[in-house]
Design a protein around this motif. Structure first.
Motif, PDB file in Angstrom:
ATOM      1  N   LYS A  92      -0.074   6.118  -2.263  1.00  0.00           N
ATOM      2  CA  LYS A  92      -1.512   5.875  -2.287  1.00  0.00           C
ATOM      3  C   LYS A  92      -2.047   5.595  -0.894  1.00  0.00           C
ATOM      4  CE  LYS A  92      -5.094   3.368  -4.773  1.00  0.00           C
ATOM      5  NZ  LYS A  92      -5.398   2.327  -5.784  1.00  0.00           N
ATOM      6  N   HIS A  93      -1.255   4.923  -0.070  1.00  0.00           N
ATOM      7  CA  HIS A  93      -1.656   4.570   1.296  1.00  0.00           C
ATOM      8  C   HIS A  93      -0.548   4.999   2.268  1.00  0.00           C
ATOM      9  CE1 HIS A  93      -4.923   2.065  -0.319  1.00  0.00           C
ATOM     10  NE2 HIS A  93      -4.045   1.731  -1.248  1.00  0.00           N
ATOM     11  N   PRO A  94      -0.372   6.297   2.472  1.00  0.00           N
ATOM     12  CA  PRO A  94       0.792   6.777   3.241  1.00  0.00           C
ATOM     13  C   PRO A  94       0.793   6.404   4.726  1.00  0.00           C
ATOM     14  CG  PRO A  94      -0.697   8.587   2.737  1.00  0.00           C
ATOM     15  CD  PRO A  94      -1.188   7.408   1.967  1.00  0.00           C
ATOM     16  N   MET A  95      -0.353   5.955   5.245  1.00  0.00           N
ATOM     17  CA  MET A  95      -0.389   5.602   6.666  1.00  0.00           C
ATOM     18  C   MET A  95      -0.315   4.093   6.892  1.00  0.00           C
ATOM     19  SD  MET A  95      -0.215   8.532   7.789  1.00  0.00           S
ATOM     20  CE  MET A  95      -0.268   8.207   9.542  1.00  0.00           C
ATOM     21  N   ASP A  96      -0.050   3.327   5.842  1.00  0.00           N
ATOM     22  CA  ASP A  96       0.126   1.886   5.982  1.00  0.00           C
ATOM     23  C   ASP A  96       1.447   1.632   6.702  1.00  0.00           C
ATOM     24  OD1 ASP A  96       0.523  -0.832   5.758  1.00  0.00           O
ATOM     25  OD2 ASP A  96      -0.041  -0.953   3.652  1.00  0.00           O
ATOM     26  N   GLY A  97       1.363   1.320   7.987  1.00  0.00           N
ATOM     27  CA  GLY A  97       2.555   1.197   8.826  1.00  0.00           C
ATOM     28  C   GLY A  97       3.483   0.059   8.451  1.00  0.00           C
ATOM     29  N   LEU A  98       2.994  -0.908   7.673  1.00  0.00           N
ATOM     30  CA  LEU A  98       3.835  -2.042   7.295  1.00  0.00           C
ATOM     31  C   LEU A  98       4.602  -1.801   6.005  1.00  0.00           C
ATOM     32  CD1 LEU A  98       1.458  -5.007   8.185  1.00  0.00           C
ATOM     33  CD2 LEU A  98       3.470  -4.212   9.440  1.00  0.00           C
ATOM     34  N   ARG A  99       4.350  -0.653   5.364  1.00  0.00           N
ATOM     35  CA  ARG A  99       5.090  -0.349   4.138  1.00  0.00           C
ATOM     36  C   ARG A  99       5.729   1.038   4.211  1.00  0.00           C
ATOM     37  NH1 ARG A  99       0.926  -3.638   1.800  1.00  0.00           N
ATOM     38  NH2 ARG A  99       1.860  -5.457   0.816  1.00  0.00           N
ATOM     39  N   LEU A 100       6.227   1.370   5.379  1.00  0.00           N
ATOM     40  CA  LEU A 100       6.905   2.652   5.576  1.00  0.00           C
ATOM     41  C   LEU A 100       8.412   2.498   5.635  1.00  0.00           C
ATOM     42  CD1 LEU A 100       4.543   4.452   8.106  1.00  0.00           C
ATOM     43  CD2 LEU A 100       5.095   5.200   5.802  1.00  0.00           C
ATOM     44  N   VAL A 101       8.883   1.286   5.822  1.00  0.00           N
ATOM     45  CA  VAL A 101      10.321   1.019   5.845  1.00  0.00           C
ATOM     46  C   VAL A 101      10.639  -0.007   4.761  1.00  0.00           C
ATOM     47  CG1 VAL A 101      10.595   1.599   8.291  1.00  0.00           C
ATOM     48  CG2 VAL A 101      10.087  -0.767   7.629  1.00  0.00           C
ATOM     49  N   PHE A 102      11.910  -0.050   4.359  1.00  0.00           N
ATOM     50  CA  PHE A 102      12.307  -0.889   3.234  1.00  0.00           C
ATOM     51  C   PHE A 102      12.500  -2.330   3.695  1.00  0.00           C
ATOM     52  CE2 PHE A 102      14.855  -1.391  -0.771  1.00  0.00           C
ATOM     53  CZ  PHE A 102      13.902  -0.830  -1.608  1.00  0.00           C
TER      54      PHE A 102
END
Length: 201
Positions: A92-102
Motif C-alpha cells: 500500500k505504501h511501497p516508498m515508506d523507507g522505514l518498512r522496507l526491511v524486516f
C-alpha cells in the motif's frame, strides 16, 4: 507513510526499521557463525562452499516466503490484520523507507527454526557456515530490497532488478516474487508476462 493506528505506539515502533540497522546487527552474527566453523577445523574453501550453499537455500526461502506467506489470501479480521502488518502495508505504501526491511526482533524469532533446520541438514562443523551464508543472503536481500525502492541504479543488472520488482508492485502482484534474482520465478513459472516486462523498459 504507512500508519498502523490499530497498534499501540510501542508495537508500531517495533515495525519501523532503518535499512542500515540490518547489516549493523546481522553481519557480526554472520562473522561469528563463520568463525565457529573455522574453529571446528573447516578450511576457508570449505567454509566458502557451505556459505554459498546457505545463500542458495536463502534464495529459495526468499521466494517461498514472498509468494506463499507475504501474498497469502486472508479473509478473517485477524488474518487480514496480520497480513497487512507483514506485507500488505508495504504494497500500500511501497516508498515508506522505514518498512522496507524486516525488523530485527521478528528476524531473530524466525532464525531459530532456520538454525534448527541447518543443524538437521548438516554436520556440527558445516551447519554454522551454512547458517552464516543463509543469514548473509538475507542481509543482501533486505539491502537490495531497500535499494530497488530508493536507489537510482545506473548499470544494467540493478536497473533490470528494479524494473522487475516495481513491475511486481505496480502491474502484476501475483508474479515476480524474486527480489535478488528471478531464478525461482523462472523455475516455478511465476515470471511476469513478457509484454508487461517490455512496457516497463
Amino acid at each position: 507513510m504507512c500508519t498502523l493506528k490499530m497498534l499501540p505506539p510501542f508495537q508500531q515502533f517495533l515495525t519501523l526499521t532503518e535499512w542500515y540497522v540490518i547489516p549493523l546487527i546481522w553481519l557480526p552474527v554472520v562473522g561469528w557463525f563463520i568463525l565457529k566453523s573455522i574453529r571446528m577445523d573447516l578450511t576457508i574453501p570449505q567454509v566458502t562452499l557451505f556459505m554459498a550453499f546457505g545463500i542458495f537455500i536463502w534464495t529459495l526461502l526468499e521466494y517461498t516466503l514472498h509468494r506463499f506467506l507475504f501474498h497469502i489470501k486472508t479473509k478473517s479480521y485477524w488474518g487480514n490484520t496480520i497480513h497487512y502488518l507483514i506485507h500488505g502495508c508495504h504494497h500500500k505504501h511501497p516508498m515508506d523507507g522505514l518498512r522496507l526491511v524486516f525488523p530485527p526482533a521478528a528476524t531473530a524469532i524466525l532464525l531459530l527454526p532456520v538454525w534448527n533446520l541447518m543443524n538437521f541438514l548438516a554436520t556440527p562443523s558445516t551447519a554454522p557456515a551454512m547458517f552464516g551464508g543463509g543469514l548473509l543472503g538475507y542481509v543482501i536481500y533486505d539491502i537490495t530490497h531497500y535499494y530497488l525502492h530508493h536507489g537510482q541504479p545506473t548499470s544494467e543488472v540493478p536497473k533490470g532488478l528494479k524494473k522487475y520488482h516495481l513491475n511486481h508492485h505496480f502491474r502484476i502482484q501475483d508474479r515476480g516474487f524474486g527480489i535478488t534474482s528471478p531464478l525461482w520465478d523462472k523455475a516455478f513459472g511465476t515470471l511476469p508476462p513478457l509484454k508487461l516486462a517490455k512496457k516497463n523498459r
